[in-house]
Design a protein around this motif. Structure first.
Motif, PDB file in Angstrom:
ATOM      1  N   LYS A 287       1.489  -1.107  -0.456  1.00  0.00           N
ATOM      2  CA  LYS A 287      -0.472   0.291   0.043  1.00  0.00           C
ATOM      3  C   LYS A 287       1.011   1.376  -0.030  1.00  0.00           C
ATOM      4  O   LYS A 287       0.001   2.159  -0.455  1.00  0.00           O
ATOM      5  CB  LYS A 287      -0.919   0.150   1.776  1.00  0.00           C
ATOM      6  N   ILE A 288       1.859   0.843   1.031  1.00  0.00           N
ATOM      7  CA  ILE A 288       2.849   2.509   0.703  1.00  0.00           C
ATOM      8  C   ILE A 288       3.557   2.945  -0.566  1.00  0.00           C
ATOM      9  O   ILE A 288       3.462   3.377  -0.709  1.00  0.00           O
ATOM     10  CB  ILE A 288       3.891   2.281   1.695  1.00  0.00           C
ATOM     11  N   VAL A 289       4.436   1.000  -1.117  1.00  0.00           N
ATOM     12  CA  VAL A 289       5.307   1.604  -2.125  1.00  0.00           C
ATOM     13  C   VAL A 289       4.369   1.912  -3.383  1.00  0.00           C
ATOM     14  O   VAL A 289       4.848   2.320  -3.880  1.00  0.00           O
ATOM     15  CB  VAL A 289       5.636  -0.188  -2.378  1.00  0.00           C
ATOM     16  N   ASN A 290       3.564   0.993  -3.621  1.00  0.00           N
ATOM     17  CA  ASN A 290       2.026   0.967  -5.305  1.00  0.00           C
ATOM     18  C   ASN A 290       1.915   3.172  -5.810  1.00  0.00           C
ATOM     19  O   ASN A 290       2.308   2.814  -6.330  1.00  0.00           O
ATOM     20  CB  ASN A 290       0.854   0.627  -4.978  1.00  0.00           C
ATOM     21  N   PRO A 291       1.565   3.307  -5.022  1.00  0.00           N
ATOM     22  CA  PRO A 291       1.502   4.592  -5.813  1.00  0.00           C
ATOM     23  C   PRO A 291       2.825   5.399  -6.161  1.00  0.00           C
ATOM     24  O   PRO A 291       2.758   6.615  -6.420  1.00  0.00           O
ATOM     25  CB  PRO A 291       0.927   5.509  -3.705  1.00  0.00           C
ATOM     26  N   LYS A 292       3.829   5.172  -5.175  1.00  0.00           N
ATOM     27  CA  LYS A 292       5.329   5.460  -5.080  1.00  0.00           C
ATOM     28  C   LYS A 292       5.181   5.397  -6.424  1.00  0.00           C
ATOM     29  O   LYS A 292       6.281   6.203  -6.892  1.00  0.00           O
ATOM     30  CB  LYS A 292       6.485   5.226  -4.243  1.00  0.00           C
ATOM     31  N   VAL A 293       5.531   4.210  -7.425  1.00  0.00           N
ATOM     32  CA  VAL A 293       6.178   3.185  -8.289  1.00  0.00           C
ATOM     33  C   VAL A 293       5.397   2.873  -9.551  1.00  0.00           C
ATOM     34  O   VAL A 293       5.298   2.508  -9.638  1.00  0.00           O
ATOM     35  CB  VAL A 293       6.730   1.985  -7.947  1.00  0.00           C
ATOM     36  N   ALA A 294       4.190   3.700  -9.112  1.00  0.00           N
ATOM     37  CA  ALA A 294       2.914   3.880 -10.480  1.00  0.00           C
ATOM     38  C   ALA A 294       3.385   4.063 -11.148  1.00  0.00           C
ATOM     39  O   ALA A 294       4.236   4.916 -11.893  1.00  0.00           O
ATOM     40  CB  ALA A 294       1.248   4.868 -10.229  1.00  0.00           C
ATOM     41  N   GLY A 295       3.551   2.814 -12.671  1.00  0.00           N
ATOM     42  CA  GLY A 295       4.065   3.165 -13.830  1.00  0.00           C
ATOM     43  C   GLY A 295       5.076   3.102 -13.948  1.00  0.00           C
ATOM     44  O   GLY A 295       6.432   3.079 -14.977  1.00  0.00           O
ATOM     45  N   LEU A 296       6.170   3.119 -12.831  1.00  0.00           N
ATOM     46  CA  LEU A 296       7.895   3.080 -12.884  1.00  0.00           C
ATOM     47  C   LEU A 296       8.551   1.584 -13.147  1.00  0.00           C
ATOM     48  O   LEU A 296       9.671   1.463 -13.210  1.00  0.00           O
ATOM     49  CB  LEU A 296       8.046   3.936 -12.016  1.00  0.00           C
ATOM     50  N   ALA A 297       7.509   1.003 -12.441  1.00  0.00           N
ATOM     51  CA  ALA A 297       7.459  -0.621 -12.559  1.00  0.00           C
ATOM     52  C   ALA A 297       6.618  -1.839 -11.907  1.00  0.00           C
ATOM     53  O   ALA A 297       5.761  -0.758 -11.693  1.00  0.00           O
ATOM     54  CB  ALA A 297       8.249  -0.523 -10.775  1.00  0.00           C
ATOM     55  N   GLU A 298       7.185  -2.608 -12.721  1.00  0.00           N
ATOM     56  CA  GLU A 298       5.494  -3.924 -12.796  1.00  0.00           C
ATOM     57  C   GLU A 298       5.463  -4.465 -11.379  1.00  0.00           C
ATOM     58  O   GLU A 298       6.354  -4.579 -10.207  1.00  0.00           O
ATOM     59  CB  GLU A 298       6.483  -4.785 -13.899  1.00  0.00           C
ATOM     60  N   GLY A 299       4.154  -4.358 -10.635  1.00  0.00           N
ATOM     61  CA  GLY A 299       3.579  -5.346  -9.345  1.00  0.00           C
ATOM     62  C   GLY A 299       4.537  -6.541  -9.338  1.00  0.00           C
ATOM     63  O   GLY A 299       4.876  -6.163  -7.748  1.00  0.00           O
ATOM     64  N   GLY A 300       4.504  -7.287 -10.510  1.00  0.00           N
ATOM     65  CA  GLY A 300       5.261  -8.286 -10.188  1.00  0.00           C
ATOM     66  C   GLY A 300       6.769  -7.981  -9.382  1.00  0.00           C
ATOM     67  O   GLY A 300       7.560  -9.054  -8.636  1.00  0.00           O
ATOM     68  N   ARG A 301       7.151  -7.196  -9.948  1.00  0.00           N
ATOM     69  CA  ARG A 301       8.748  -6.598  -9.991  1.00  0.00           C
ATOM     70  C   ARG A 301       8.921  -5.537  -7.996  1.00  0.00           C
ATOM     71  O   ARG A 301      10.014  -6.781  -7.659  1.00  0.00           O
ATOM     72  CB  ARG A 301       9.378  -5.506 -10.049  1.00  0.00           C
ATOM     73  N   VAL A 302       8.130  -5.225  -8.211  1.00  0.00           N
ATOM     74  CA  VAL A 302       7.296  -5.104  -6.960  1.00  0.00           C
ATOM     75  C   VAL A 302       7.500  -5.653  -5.850  1.00  0.00           C
ATOM     76  O   VAL A 302       8.166  -5.836  -4.716  1.00  0.00           O
ATOM     77  CB  VAL A 302       6.639  -3.471  -6.795  1.00  0.00           C
ATOM     78  N   ALA A 303       6.605  -6.603  -6.013  1.00  0.00           N
ATOM     79  CA  ALA A 303       6.323  -8.172  -5.135  1.00  0.00           C
ATOM     80  C   ALA A 303       7.029  -8.405  -4.305  1.00  0.00           C
ATOM     81  O   ALA A 303       7.421  -8.694  -3.456  1.00  0.00           O
ATOM     82  CB  ALA A 303       4.832  -8.464  -6.066  1.00  0.00           C
ATOM     83  N   VAL A 304       8.546  -9.066  -5.648  1.00  0.00           N
ATOM     84  CA  VAL A 304       9.380  -9.502  -5.546  1.00  0.00           C
ATOM     85  C   VAL A 304      10.690  -9.034  -4.604  1.00  0.00           C
ATOM     86  O   VAL A 304      10.794  -9.383  -3.569  1.00  0.00           O
ATOM     87  CB  VAL A 304      10.657 -10.632  -6.734  1.00  0.00           C
ATOM     88  N   ALA A 305      10.431  -7.591  -4.681  1.00  0.00           N
ATOM     89  CA  ALA A 305      10.827  -6.620  -4.046  1.00  0.00           C
ATOM     90  C   ALA A 305      11.033  -6.628  -2.309  1.00  0.00           C
ATOM     91  O   ALA A 305      11.851  -7.266  -1.724  1.00  0.00           O
ATOM     92  CB  ALA A 305      11.682  -5.643  -4.620  1.00  0.00           C
ATOM     93  N   VAL A 306       9.509  -6.709  -2.697  1.00  0.00           N
ATOM     94  CA  VAL A 306       9.171  -6.550  -0.880  1.00  0.00           C
ATOM     95  C   VAL A 306       9.310  -8.012  -0.250  1.00  0.00           C
ATOM     96  O   VAL A 306       9.233  -7.448   1.458  1.00  0.00           O
ATOM     97  CB  VAL A 306       7.560  -6.350  -0.890  1.00  0.00           C
ATOM     98  N   LYS A 307       8.879  -8.823  -1.043  1.00  0.00           N
ATOM     99  CA  LYS A 307       9.198 -10.246   0.171  1.00  0.00           C
ATOM    100  C   LYS A 307      10.727 -10.626  -0.138  1.00  0.00           C
ATOM    101  O   LYS A 307      10.634 -11.263   1.561  1.00  0.00           O
ATOM    102  CB  LYS A 307       9.041 -11.621  -1.686  1.00  0.00           C
ATOM    103  N   LYS A 308      11.964 -10.510  -1.225  1.00  0.00           N
ATOM    104  CA  LYS A 308      12.927 -10.331  -0.164  1.00  0.00           C
ATOM    105  C   LYS A 308      13.095  -9.923   0.581  1.00  0.00           C
ATOM    106  O   LYS A 308      13.612 -10.047   1.783  1.00  0.00           O
ATOM    107  CB  LYS A 308      13.701  -9.493  -1.490  1.00  0.00           C
ATOM    108  N   LEU A 309      13.174  -8.250   1.015  1.00  0.00           N
ATOM    109  CA  LEU A 309      13.286  -7.509   1.854  1.00  0.00           C
ATOM    110  C   LEU A 309      12.709  -7.774   3.521  1.00  0.00           C
ATOM    111  O   LEU A 309      13.056  -7.875   4.101  1.00  0.00           O
ATOM    112  CB  LEU A 309      12.744  -6.063   1.976  1.00  0.00           C
ATOM    113  N   LEU A 310      11.392  -8.895   3.024  1.00  0.00           N
ATOM    114  CA  LEU A 310      10.333  -8.853   4.422  1.00  0.00           C
ATOM    115  C   LEU A 310      10.993 -10.175   5.070  1.00  0.00           C
ATOM    116  O   LEU A 310      10.727 -10.458   6.059  1.00  0.00           O
ATOM    117  CB  LEU A 310       9.002  -8.960   4.406  1.00  0.00           C
ATOM    118  N   ALA A 311      11.666 -11.108   4.149  1.00  0.00           N
ATOM    119  CA  ALA A 311      11.821 -12.323   4.313  1.00  0.00           C
ATOM    120  C   ALA A 311      13.466 -11.989   4.728  1.00  0.00           C
ATOM    121  O   ALA A 311      13.711 -13.006   5.714  1.00  0.00           O
ATOM    122  CB  ALA A 311      12.084 -13.586   3.418  1.00  0.00           C
ATOM    123  N   GLY A 312      14.251 -11.499   4.026  1.00  0.00           N
ATOM    124  CA  GLY A 312      15.635 -11.003   4.842  1.00  0.00           C
ATOM    125  C   GLY A 312      15.325 -10.347   5.633  1.00  0.00           C
ATOM    126  O   GLY A 312      16.016 -10.147   7.433  1.00  0.00           O
TER     127      GLY A 312
END
Length: 154
Positions: A129-154
């Motif tokens: 919810k925080i990231v999506n408005p900041k990256v709208a149109g600048l990054a694909e949703g799948g890429r964003v989700a992968v980055a979020v999962k990676k940081l939350l897991a690590g």
């Protein structure tokens, strides 16, 4: 007509004059998708540049997915054609964020979510919810989700 839509129309006319089949067919399909979006719903309306950009992004995503499907099916020529069409459409989209830029934005959002009390993998929704408005149109949703999962897991 919006400025982006008129630019697409001008580029289509130029591509037709230059006999650039790839570019003209790609732009024709994109303009058709835009027109279809304009007449969808109860009444016809003019799309804003942002809405036109969303249609172009959706068309580019279709090309990427089709290219992958063709490549997996062993249809190399068709996959190459879809990739080439995607390159044409990419010219009309804002530059995508690099991995470093995306990771920086996601890291800030993770910190904000943790400050709000969200932790671990369950914080995914709060961070998105925080990231999506900041990256709208600048990054694909799948890429964003992968980055979020990676940081939350690590």
């Amino acid at each position: 007509m919006t400025t982006l839509k008129s630019k697409l129309q001008e580029d289509l006319n130029a591509a037709i004059k230059e006999r650039d089949e790839l570019r003209s067919s790609t732009l024709r399909l994109t303009l058709t998708a835009i027109t279809k979006e304009e007449v969808a719903g109860k009444e016809k309306r003019e799309l804003s540049d942002d809405e036109v950009q969303q249609v172009i992004a959706r068309e580019a995503k279709k090309r990427r997915e089709a290219a992958e499907a063709f490549a997996q099916g062993g249809r190399v020529e068709s996959a190459e054609r879809e990739k080439a069409e995607g390159v044409v459409l990419a010219e009309y989209l804002p530059k995508q964020l690099s991995d470093e830029e995306l990771n920086d934005i996601v890291a800030q959002a993770v910190e904000e979510a943790k400050a709000a009390g969200a932790e671990g993998p369950r914080a995914m929704g709060a961070v998105m919810k925080i990231v999506n408005p900041k990256v709208a149109g600048l990054a694909e949703g799948g890429r964003v989700a992968v980055a979020v999962k990676k940081l939350l897991a690590g």
